[in-house]
Design an enzyme around this catalytic site. Structure first.
Site, PDB file in Angstrom:
ATOM      1  N   CYS A  76      20.322  13.062  44.983  1.00 21.54           N
ATOM      2  CA  CYS A  76      20.117  12.967  43.538  1.00 21.54           C
ATOM      3  C   CYS A  76      20.995  14.023  42.856  1.00 21.54           C
ATOM      4  CB  CYS A  76      18.652  13.190  43.187  1.00 21.54           C
ATOM      5  SG  CYS A  76      17.544  11.948  43.891  1.00 21.54           S
ATOM      6  N   CYS A 102      19.575  17.586  41.402  1.00 28.24           N
ATOM      7  CA  CYS A 102      18.685  18.368  42.276  1.00 28.24           C
ATOM      8  C   CYS A 102      19.486  19.330  43.136  1.00 28.24           C
ATOM      9  CB  CYS A 102      17.877  17.416  43.155  1.00 28.24           C
ATOM     10  SG  CYS A 102      16.734  18.249  44.281  1.00 28.24           S
ATOM     11  N   CYS A 148      17.986  17.583  52.227  1.00 29.32           N
ATOM     12  CA  CYS A 148      17.660  16.236  51.772  1.00 29.32           C
ATOM     13  C   CYS A 148      18.906  15.373  51.823  1.00 29.32           C
ATOM     14  CB  CYS A 148      17.085  16.258  50.355  1.00 29.32           C
ATOM     15  SG  CYS A 148      16.460  14.652  49.793  1.00 29.32           S
ATOM     16  N   GLU A 161      11.480  25.750  51.874  1.00 29.75           N
ATOM     17  CA  GLU A 161      10.770  26.452  50.809  1.00 29.75           C
ATOM     18  C   GLU A 161       9.471  25.733  50.472  1.00 29.75           C
ATOM     19  OE1 GLU A 161      14.140  28.850  48.352  1.00 29.75           O
ATOM     20  OE2 GLU A 161      13.796  26.789  47.723  1.00 29.75           O
ATOM     21  N   CYS A 168      10.802  22.447  39.754  1.00 29.83           N
ATOM     22  CA  CYS A 168      11.151  21.124  40.264  1.00 29.83           C
ATOM     23  C   CYS A 168      12.668  20.939  40.306  1.00 29.83           C
ATOM     24  CB  CYS A 168      10.513  20.062  39.359  1.00 29.83           C
ATOM     25  SG  CYS A 168      10.834  18.378  39.891  1.00 29.83           S
ATOM     26  N   CYS A 198       3.331  22.958  46.697  1.00 24.93           N
ATOM     27  CA  CYS A 198       4.428  21.999  46.817  1.00 24.93           C
ATOM     28  C   CYS A 198       5.089  22.219  48.178  1.00 24.93           C
ATOM     29  CB  CYS A 198       5.432  22.205  45.683  1.00 24.93           C
ATOM     30  SG  CYS A 198       6.850  21.076  45.736  1.00 24.93           S
TER      31      CYS A 198
END
Length: 359
Positions: free
Chosen positions: A131, A134, A127, A83, A350, A120
């Site tokens: 975290c 997220c 990933c 994305e 975010c 972005c």
């Protein structure tokens, strides 16, 4: 660039043919090599015979927010997706970082409704950093993106938006899916392509890391580099390890030593990003701990109220909690800014990127 030069010379062409191909792909945004009118017909034919293609990513889906933000689902050649987010006027993330990207400008353009925009961009499919606040972490990591795939996302968005940098002000933030410093070589190669090919200066780029300490040291030695943002998100080791397990490998002492040693340019500030989680890391005493952590570093802090979702175990703090946290930092002489959420209604804000196929 050197690879395109070598391709030309190995084919018996002058070295400058490499620059012509670079300009055609990255500035003119051609989709096929036979469209490169500056190349001789016989060289174009040879490239086709040898199977060379531009290979730009394809926009698979496009979602438009009520605030003008656009989330692009980008399809890669192997069927994987990432994305990329377009934010007219950005989200305020560059404010106070000491660069021209963070300077306010007056007026707009005769051709666009925005004064500046931010893209972005993703660096990995998924990933690996995990975290806990997220959405992308829920995917795990599939693979690294090649430099051309990183830049290709940007070219696809620029073409779709009809934007021509450097004539129009576009900032790049490597803050999408993935940890750029775990794909360091391809990330740095994409930076050089953006500067040399697309015409976006390094001063208009920012990379965010969760805290890959050895790569922070490497990054400081680069002759050409974007600005650096470090995800902090915890005011002490116990708290940071809870929300960012990576802290168990490189704790706050190691991270902040790397930050203090990082060679900043004139006027430049390091950015610390702090995602506020209601009742977890948003208390006044934690703000005071952040003050002590960053004291003495030429830095600013971006505060981000969690962009929550049903799959995450955290809540978004009340606005007054966010502002109280900010006031404590500012009173201690630390520039602190609240990043405004963009595209929450289309899962583009975010921490929300997870290859969602609906708005």
């Amino acid at each position: 660039m050197q690879e395109l030069t070598n391709l030309a010379t190995e084919s018996g062409q002058p070295a400058y043919r490499g620059q012509q191909v670079l300009d055609a792909i990255y500035r003119q945004k051609i989709e096929r090599l036979d469209q490169v009118s500056t190349l001789p017909l016989e060289y174009r034919a040879r490239l086709a015979e040898e199977g060379w293609q531009v290979g730009l990513p394809v926009i698979g889906r496009k979602f438009v927010s009520s605030d003008g933000t656009v989330r692009y689902l980008i399809e890669l050649s192997d069927g994987e997706t990432v994305e990329t987010v377009w934010m007219p006027e950005g989200d305020g993330g560059e404010n106070g970082d000491g660069s021209d990207a963070g300077d306010e400008i007056e007026g707009g353009s005769a051709h666009v409704s925005w004064r500046r925009a931010t893209i972005c961009v993703s660096s990995q499919v998924g990933c690996a950093v995990n975290c806990k606040f997220c959405f992308t972490a829920l995917l795990g990591v599939k693979r690294n993106l090649e430099a051309g795939e990183i830049v290709g996302q940007i070219l696809a968005v620029l073409r779709d938006q009809g934007v021509q940098p450097p004539l129009q002000r576009v900032n790049i933030v490597f803050m999408g899916m993935g940890e750029p410093f775990l794909n360091y070589d391809n990330f740095m190669k994409s930076v050089r392509l953006l500067v040399q090919g697309v015409g976006i200066p390094e001063s208009r780029m920012t990379v965010s890391t969760a805290g890959i300490v050895p790569r922070i040291h490497d990054f400081g030695k680069e002759a050409l580099r974007p600005k650096l943002a470090i995800s902090l998100n915890g005011s002490n080791d116990a708290l940071r390890s809870e929300v960012m397990p990576l802290n168990r490998k490189w704790n706050l002492e190691a991270l902040l030593n790397a930050a203090r040693e990082f060679p900043l340019r004139t006027r430049e500030r390091l950015t610390f990003e702090y995602v506020l989680l209601a009742g977890v890391n948003d208390a006044p005493e934690q703000a005071r701990e952040v003050v002590e952590l960053v004291r003495g570093i030429r830095a600013k802090v971006n505060l981000i109220a969690l962009n929550a979702g049903s799959e995450l175990p955290y809540r978004t703090p009340e606005e007054e909690r966010v502002l109280a946290f900010q006031r404590i930092l500012v009173a201690a002489g630390i520039p602190a800014f609240v990043r405004r959420p963009r595209g929450r209604d289309i899962f583009a804000a975010c921490g929300q990127l997870k290859r969602t196929v609906e708005a």
